[in-house]
Design an enzyme around this catalytic site. Structure first.
Site, mmCIF file in Angstrom:
data_model
loop_
_atom_site.group_PDB
_atom_site.id
_atom_site.type_symbol
_atom_site.label_atom_id
_atom_site.label_comp_id
_atom_site.label_asym_id
_atom_site.label_seq_id
_atom_site.Cartn_x
_atom_site.Cartn_y
_atom_site.Cartn_z
ATOM 1 N N GLY A 1 0.751 -1.033 -0.117
ATOM 2 C CA GLY A 1 -0.072 -0.143 0.098
ATOM 3 C C GLY A 1 1.050 1.315 0.046
ATOM 4 O O GLY A 1 2.079 1.066 -0.406
ATOM 5 N N ASN A 2 0.297 2.037 0.220
ATOM 6 C CA ASN A 2 1.083 3.509 0.388
ATOM 7 C C ASN A 2 0.139 4.411 1.428
ATOM 8 O O ASN A 2 -0.721 4.232 1.992
ATOM 9 C CB ASN A 2 1.026 4.209 -1.028
ATOM 10 C CG ASN A 2 -0.161 4.579 -1.548
ATOM 11 O OD1 ASN A 2 -0.854 5.380 -1.039
ATOM 12 N ND2 ASN A 2 -0.615 3.817 -2.760
ATOM 13 N N TYR A 3 1.059 5.580 1.476
ATOM 14 C CA TYR A 3 0.444 6.644 2.955
ATOM 15 C C TYR A 3 -0.572 7.565 2.371
ATOM 16 O O TYR A 3 -0.916 8.441 3.092
ATOM 17 C CB TYR A 3 1.844 7.427 3.200
ATOM 18 C CG TYR A 3 2.875 6.640 3.817
ATOM 19 C CD1 TYR A 3 2.795 5.936 4.972
ATOM 20 C CD2 TYR A 3 4.274 6.577 3.333
ATOM 21 C CE1 TYR A 3 3.802 5.307 5.731
ATOM 22 C CE2 TYR A 3 5.331 6.078 3.856
ATOM 23 C CZ TYR A 3 5.025 5.338 5.049
ATOM 24 O OH TYR A 3 6.293 4.714 5.607
#
Ligand code: CTP
Length: 402
Positions: free
Chosen positions: A212-214
Site C-alpha cells: 500500500g502507500n501513505y
C-alpha cells in the site's frame, strides 16, 4: 444589475467581544443591502462592544444572545437557527470563541448555534498579533479548518493595541465578496455527474499483508465534497482510508485493490461529465495471493513476484468522449513539471494537478496542499492552502473548461 448571490439567503452573523465588533455593523448593513436575511447572534462579551439595539434595527430582527429571554422565559433554539441558516459567518471571531468552537465548549448561544449549524461556516478572526501568533490560536484555527470551516484570514496592519501586525479583521466588503463567491459557486454543477477516486489501494500478499502507500484520501474526499456542494451527483470510489464524509450527497463506493477500483470506475465513467483521479493507485500487485499467512520458520526469504496493475486514468482517458473532462494528479519528487506533462499526454488527461514532495505542507497526510495545475496551454501555480480551499481551486479550474 444582477441581484447579489446573497439575495434571499439566510445568514447567521455571529459577533464576539472584540474591538473589531464595530466593523460587524458595516458587515450587517452590506449583507442586508445585498438582500440577505440576517440573524445576529452575539456573545455576552460582544454586547460590551456593540449594542443589540443597533444590530436589531439594521437586521429588523431581535438579536439573540441568551438561551432564554429573561422576562418571557422564551427559549431560543440554536437547533432551529442552525437549520435555518444557509451559512454562518462569525466576524469578529476572538481567540476565546475560536477555542470554544474548536473544542465544543457550548457555554453560549453563539457556540451552540455553531455546533448545530448544518450549513457552511466562515470564521473571520480578529485579535492582537501575539494572540494571533500563539500556538494555541494557530492550532485551534487549524482544527476549525479541519472541520471544513472557511477561515477568512485577518490582515496585517494597525491594531487597537497600538501595535502593528497580523490580526486585523478582514474588511466587511471583502467578507461579503467571500460569501458572494461561495453562493455564486453553489449549484453551478447541478445536473452534472462527477467521479472521484481517492486514497491508496491495497494489493494483497497474503490474508494479513498488503502492498500500500501513505495516501490519506483527504484531497479526494475534499474534491468530492466540493463538487457535491456545487450541486453535482458525485460517486467517490475510495481505497481504504480512515477519513469519512458527512455529506450525504456523496455516494461512497469502497474498494481495496486497483482492479476493484478500475471496475467501479468503469461503471461510473460513461455517464460522468467530470472524472478526477486523485487516488494513489499501487502500480504493482503480487502475481498470486497466498491463501495462508506466509510463515517465517517454514520458508526461505520469500520472493514476491509482482505484476503490473491497470492504469485507471489511462484506461478512462482512452475511452473519453468529447465533452467529458478527465483530471489527474501527479505527486513528484523530482523533474516535477516534465513528469506531469508526460502523464497528461500519456493518460489523455485534460489537466493534471502537480504536487511536489519538495514543497512543505504538500503531499500525503497533511491538511494543506500546494499545487500547480498544468494543461496543454501552460501551468498555473497556487499558494499553500487548506485541502478544502485547494479543492475549490481545482473544481473552479475544471468548471472553466465545461
Ligand atoms: N493512476 C491511475 N492508475 C494507476 C496509476 C495512476 O489511475 N495504476 C492515476 C493517479 O490517480 C493519478 C495519475 O494517474 O491521477 C498519476 O499517478 P502516478 O502514480 O503519479 O502515475 P504513474 O503512472 O503511476 O507514474 P509513476 O508512478 O511512474 O510516477
Amino acid at each position: 444589475m444582477n441581484p447579489s448571490p446573497l439575495a434571499g439567503k439566510h445568514i447567521v452573523l455571529g459577533i464576539c467581544g472584540g474591538i473589531a465588533a464595530y466593523k460587524s455593523v458595516s458587515l450587517l448593513r452590506l449583507l442586508i443591502k445585498a438582500g440577505a436575511e440576517v440573524q445576529v447572534v452575539i456573545t455576552p462579551a460582544g454586547k460590551q462592544f456593540i449594542t443589540p439595539v443597533t444590530l436589531s434595527s439594521l437586521s429588523q430582527k431581535p438579536v439573540v444572545s441568551e438561551f432564554f429571554t429573561a422576562n418571557t422565559g422564551e427559549w431560543h433554539s440554536h437547533v432551529d437557527l442552525g437549520l435555518w441558516a444557509d451559512c454562518m459567518v462569525i466576524a469578529p471571531a476572538t481567540a476565546s470563541t475560536i477555542g470554544k468552537m474548536a473544542h465544543g465548549v457550548a457555554d453560549n448561544m453563539l457556540v451552540t448555534t455553531y455546533l448545530s449549524a448544518k450549513s457552511h461556516v466562515f470564521v473571520a478572526p480578529a485579535m492582537d498579533l501575539d494572540m494571533m501568533a500563539h500556538p494555541s490560536t494557530t492550532a485551534n484555527i487549524e482544527l476549525l479548518r479541519s472541520y471544513g470551516n472557511t477561515i477568512i484570514e485577518p490582515e496585517t496592519g494597525y491594531l487597537a493595541s497600538g501595535l502593528t501586525g497580523k490580526g486585523r479583521m478582514e474588511e466587511p466588503e471583502n467578507i461579503v465578496k467571500v460569501l458572494e463567491g461561495y453562493f455564486a459557486r453553489s449549484l453551478t454543477l447541478a445536473g452534472k455527474r462527477v467521479l472521484v477516486t481517492a486514497g491508496p489501494t491495497y494489493e494483497k500478499i497474503d490474508p494479513v499483508r498488503f502492498i500500500g502507500n501513505y495516501s490519506s484520501g483527504k484531497m479526494g474526499y475534499a474534491l468530492a465534497e466540493e463538487c457535491a456542494a456545487r450541486g453535482a451527483e458525485v460517486t467517490l470510489v475510495s481505497g481504504p482510508v480512515s477519513v469519512t464524509t458527512k455529506d450525504p450527497r456523496v455516494k461512497v463506493v469502497k474498494v481495496e485493490s486497483a482492479r476493484e477500483m478500475l471496475a467501479e470506475c468503469e461503471k461510473a465513467f460513461p455517464a460522468s461529465d467530470i472524472s478526477i483521479m486523485c487516488a494513489a493507485v499501487a502500480d504493482y500487485a503480487p502475481a498470486a495471493v497466498a491463501d495462508r499467512k506466509i510463515k517465517r520458520e517454514h520458508s526461505e526469504v520469500p520472493v514476491i513476484e509482482l505484476v503490473k496493475n491497470p492504469d485507471i486514468a489511462a484506461t478512462l482517458g482512452a475511452r473519453k468522449k468529447p465533452g467529458q473532462i478527465l483530471a489527474g494528479f501527479a505527486l513528484e519528487t523530482d523533474n516535477e513539471a516534465s513528469n506531469a506533462v508526460e502523464k497528461l499526454e500519456r493518460k489523455n488527461l485534460d489537466l493534471i494537478v502537480l504536487n511536489s514532495m519538495r514543497d512543505k505542507g504538500a503531499g500525503f497526510g497533511t491538511d494543506t496542499n500546494k499545487i500547480t495545475i498544468i494543461d496543454r496551454e501552460g501551468s498555473h501555480p497556487y499558494p499553500l492552502k487548506s485541502k478544502t480551499e485547494v479543492a475549490a481551486d481545482i473544481v473552479d479550474s475544471i468548471q472553466s473548461r465545461l
